[in-house]
Design a protein around this motif. Structure first.
Motif, PDB file in Angstrom:
ATOM      1  N   ARG A 188     -36.295  21.990  -1.894  1.00 29.57           N
ATOM      2  CA  ARG A 188     -37.217  23.064  -1.522  1.00 29.57           C
ATOM      3  C   ARG A 188     -38.672  22.620  -1.722  1.00 29.57           C
ATOM      4  N   GLU A 195     -41.069  29.066   9.017  1.00 28.59           N
ATOM      5  CA  GLU A 195     -39.785  29.489   9.575  1.00 28.59           C
ATOM      6  C   GLU A 195     -38.850  28.293   9.809  1.00 28.59           C
ATOM      7  N   ALA A 243     -37.350  27.462   6.439  1.00 32.79           N
ATOM      8  CA  ALA A 243     -36.264  28.393   6.097  1.00 32.79           C
ATOM      9  C   ALA A 243     -34.990  28.053   6.871  1.00 32.79           C
ATOM     10  N   GLU A 244     -35.154  27.668   8.128  1.00 31.20           N
ATOM     11  CA  GLU A 244     -33.998  27.324   8.951  1.00 31.20           C
ATOM     12  C   GLU A 244     -33.294  26.088   8.403  1.00 31.20           C
ATOM     13  N   ARG A 245     -34.085  25.084   7.995  1.00 29.25           N
ATOM     14  CA  ARG A 245     -33.488  23.843   7.486  1.00 29.25           C
ATOM     15  C   ARG A 245     -32.812  24.070   6.133  1.00 29.25           C
ATOM     16  N   LEU A 246     -33.462  24.810   5.269  1.00 27.09           N
ATOM     17  CA  LEU A 246     -32.836  25.136   3.989  1.00 27.09           C
ATOM     18  C   LEU A 246     -31.543  25.921   4.194  1.00 27.09           C
ATOM     19  N   GLY A 247     -31.549  26.780   5.211  1.00 24.88           N
ATOM     20  CA  GLY A 247     -30.359  27.587   5.492  1.00 24.88           C
ATOM     21  C   GLY A 247     -29.167  26.767   5.949  1.00 24.88           C
ATOM     22  N   ARG A 248     -29.429  25.562   6.411  1.00 22.28           N
ATOM     23  CA  ARG A 248     -28.323  24.696   6.850  1.00 22.28           C
ATOM     24  C   ARG A 248     -27.629  24.010   5.677  1.00 22.28           C
ATOM     25  N   THR A 297     -25.683  24.099   2.243  1.00 20.62           N
ATOM     26  CA  THR A 297     -24.873  24.974   1.401  1.00 20.62           C
ATOM     27  C   THR A 297     -24.545  24.251   0.096  1.00 20.62           C
TER      28      THR A 297
END
Length: 710
Positions: A339, A354, A357-362, A364
């Motif tokens: 992060r 944005e 956020a999209e890359r972090l969301g990928r 898990t």
């Protein structure tokens, strides 16, 4: 008799010079001759009212034929004379630009009277990336169309600009949503019907109000500050000529400047790397029709510096990533670092919030290996310990689905041992990323003894999807890069024990006159972590791979034992004020102590030239051995490893190319001299047989191949 890649066609009253030279419509000698012949046919047919230049496929002309620059009597005159005739036509000439118009392609378009492009078009003059300058009047026409400031920036950086920027600057005249040929023919018909006054770039002058105060002097001074790139100076002088001289005189200045850099060592080196990158993907003996495995979801084991960087690499490329750690604390720490890396990029304006956020969301994060069961590729990225890696390999062999690829990010260890531990060695190879993994371009792909052809081919293809340049290595300690780095660090340490300081050792190879590395060996290991470097030596010792030399790499192990890990602990070869390296008196005292213990004579006459030769000759000699051993396929592959992974200067072309430019006879003589002066009890200075053969035959190390490789 082969067909010409250029044909002249009719579209109503408009003639179309149609170029079809896949894949990128490069200006090969045959293409240039085809253009010359086509223009001659157009000139002979008065029924045509206008001429359109159009290219088949996905792009306009995307550059010249770079291989032709190596022809001993290469001349740009035929193409330049064609451009002069093209621009001098009395009937409108329109370029139908799409895809990219680069180098000679943009120079071709700028010789036309009108340029219509698709919205997605990009244009540029990237010759500087090959150590060259535009040689077909790009340095003269572009400043006249776009102004000298943008022109100089584009040529000095090699960057492309998009269609909107090019339109606003005057490089393009029109952007159309229509298909390129349709738009260009319509414009040509309109221009012919209107009796439009033809606009020739060569007839324009660079307006005085477009030349900022002091611009010309700054242009020359800025280029002079980077003498290792003589093309920058040649571009600067050519742009100044465009601003101050008539076109014909500027043309002569550009020609002189182009020929001045064409045979320069820097351009030879950079053109070598251009072809080397493209050749690295060609794997000897790999069937062309091999079936690739599907990779949609990626797993990473280990959320440390390397694992986190690898996770970012795949997330940046659009892959969903499952990131596994052994403890929640380690997992949270790793995710926090990821992060923070993204936040730093956002703060610099290089990434939108944005997108972050999209890359972090990928990604898990998880503590369960079971969550890797759905992954198509799983990469182990824990620290360099064979027992630990084999334990994890066994778990992955059990949990990964059939057909999944299992990779290890080891930088030095035996990939075949790790592969055997999975129980499915055909699915396994090495994927050695370089730190920071989300930034560095190199990926060493280590082919194990049992790696299936489809697994190797899949990962080589995947490398391009994640923005990496991949080089295949065989299995040995350190593979290509770190095996050579071991010889390099060996000599760096011996020099320190003999009396050189870290600053002297680093300074000798960081000097732009001698080599121009961004970071010498001591600073490099301090940044990477002395603990990391020491552990690789310790692991090699466990496997029985160290020479029977009690003084071998004693310094890095002594620093490790004292907790001096480099920047991360505030002291290593240097002590640190923030990131600024300062002399570390403790290291000098340690070197004196270790030299006395191992009977090494200290001296004060170590010169920068001796340092350079010992470091580079050791590296080159090991590179030649790597080739002879079949670990690397080609000398050019070794150069890619070092320029893309270790910051070796592109204008030197990599260590193999550097050796060629020194003269291999001189390199062999230098190694033999070091054997006599330094001693050769442990074979450190035994000359590689390949080096001897090449020196005797006049061959080139950068063009050499492993036995059996064509």
């Amino acid at each position: 008799m082969s067909l010409s890649p250029v044909t002249l066609r009719r579209d109503g009253t408009v003639a179309v010079l149609h170029i079809d030279n896949p894949p990128v419509n490069a200006l090969s000698p045959a293409t240039v001759q085809g253009l010359i012949d086509g223009l001659k046919a157009f000139e002979a047919d008065a029924s045509f009212t206008a001429l359109v230049l159009h290219c088949e496929g996905r792009t306009f002309v995307a550059g010249g034929d770079i291989a032709s620059f190596d022809i001993p009597d290469f001349s740009a005159t035929p193409f330049n004379s064609f451009l002069a005739r093209l621009e001098g036509q009395a009937r409108p000439v329109v370029a139908a630009v799409h895809g990219t118009a680069l180098g000679g392609g943009l120079e071709l378009a700028m010789a036309c009277h009108w340029r219509v492009a698709t919205p997605s078009t990009r244009v540029g003059l990237p010759e500087v990336k090959l150590g060259l300058i535009p040689g077909s009047l790009g340095t003269q026409r572009l400043p006249r169309l776009a102004g000298p400031v943008l022109a100089l920036d584009m040529m000095s950086s090699g960057r492309m600009v998009d269609a909107k920027t090019a339109l606003a600057a005057g490089i393009l005249d029109e952007i159309s949503e229509l298909p390129p040929l349709q738009a260009a023919v319509a414009r040509a018909q309109a221009l012919a019907a209107e009796g439009w006054t033809l606009r020739r770039a060569s007839a324009l002058a660079v307006p005085a109000d477009k030349i900022p105060d002091g611009f010309l002097d700054r242009t020359i001074a800025d280029a002079a500050a980077k003498p290792q790139y003589p093309a920058l100076g040649a571009i600067a002088r050519s742009v100044v000529a465009a601003c101050t001289l008539p076109f014909a005189e500027g043309e002569r200045a550009e020609s002189e400047n182009f020929m001045g850099v064409l045979r320069s060592p820097q351009s030879v080196a950079m053109r070598h790397l251009f072809f080397a990158e493209r050749t690295a993907n060609k794997i000897p003996g790999l069937p062309r029709d091999v079936t690739l495995r599907e990779v949609q979801r990626v797993g990473i084991v280990g959320a440390g510096t390397m694992g986190g960087g690898i996770a970012m690499t795949f997330a940046n490329a659009g892959f969903p990533v499952t990131l596994v750690e052994a403890t929640d604390a380690a997992l949270q720490r790793g995710v926090g670092i990821i992060r923070a890396n993204y936040e730093a990029t956002v703060a610099k304006g290089k990434l939108k919030p944005e997108a972050m956020a999209e890359r972090l969301g990928r990604i898990t994060p998880t503590l369960s290996y079971d969550d890797l069961a759905g992954c198509d590729l799983v990469i182990e990225a824990v620290f360099e310990n064979m027992d630990l890696k084999k334990e994890i390999a066994a778990r992955l062999g059990a949990v990964c689905k059939p057909g999944a690829i299992i990779a290890t990010n080891t930088s030095t260890l035996d990939v075949d041992q790790i592969a055997a531990a999975t129980g499915r060695a055909a699915d396994v190879l090495g994927m050695h990323f370089f730190s920071p993994a989300h930034v560095m371009r190199l990926l060493e792909v280590v082919r194990g003894a049992q790696t299936a052809p489809g697994v190797l081919a899949t990962v080589m293809k995947l490398a391009g999807r994640i923005g990496k340049v991949a080089v295949v290595s065989g299995v040995c300690y350190g593979f290509i890069g770190n095996r050579m780095a071991e010889a390099y660090m060996r000599e760096a340490e011996f020099l320190l024990l003999e009396g050189a300081t870290p600053a002297q050792v680093d300074g000798a190879v960081e000097s732009t006159e001698r080599l121009g590395l961004a970071m010498g060996p001591c600073r490099m290991l301090d940044m990477a972590g002395i603990d990391v470097g020491a552990k690789t030596v310790i692991e090699l010792d466990k496997s029985g791979g160290l020479p029977a030399d009690p003084s071998y790499r004693v310094l890095v192990r002594a620093l490790f034992e004292r907790g001096l890990f480099g920047q991360k602990t505030g002291a290593g070869y240097y002590r640190y004020d923030g990131r600024k390296p300062l002399p570390n008196p403790d290291v000098e005292a340690l070197c004196i102590e270790l030299a006395a213990r191992h009977g090494i004579t200290r001296r004060s006459d170590i010169t920068p030239d001796e340092i350079l030769q010992r470091l580079m000759f050791a590296m080159v000699n090991e590179g030649a051995r790597i080739l002879d051993d079949g670990i690397a396929y080609r000398g050019s592959d070794i150069d890619i490893v070092w320029t893309a992974g270790y910051g070796f200067p592109d204008h030197r072309g990599g260590p193999m190319c550097w050796a060629d430019l020194q003269g291999l006879g001189n390199v062999v003589a230098g190694i033999e001299r070091l054997a006599a002066t330094c001693g050769n009890a442990h074979g450190y200075w035994t000359v590689s047989p390949l080096l001897v053969r090449l020196a005797q035959s006049g061959g080139k190390l950068r063009e050499a191949t492993a036995p059996g490789v064509k």
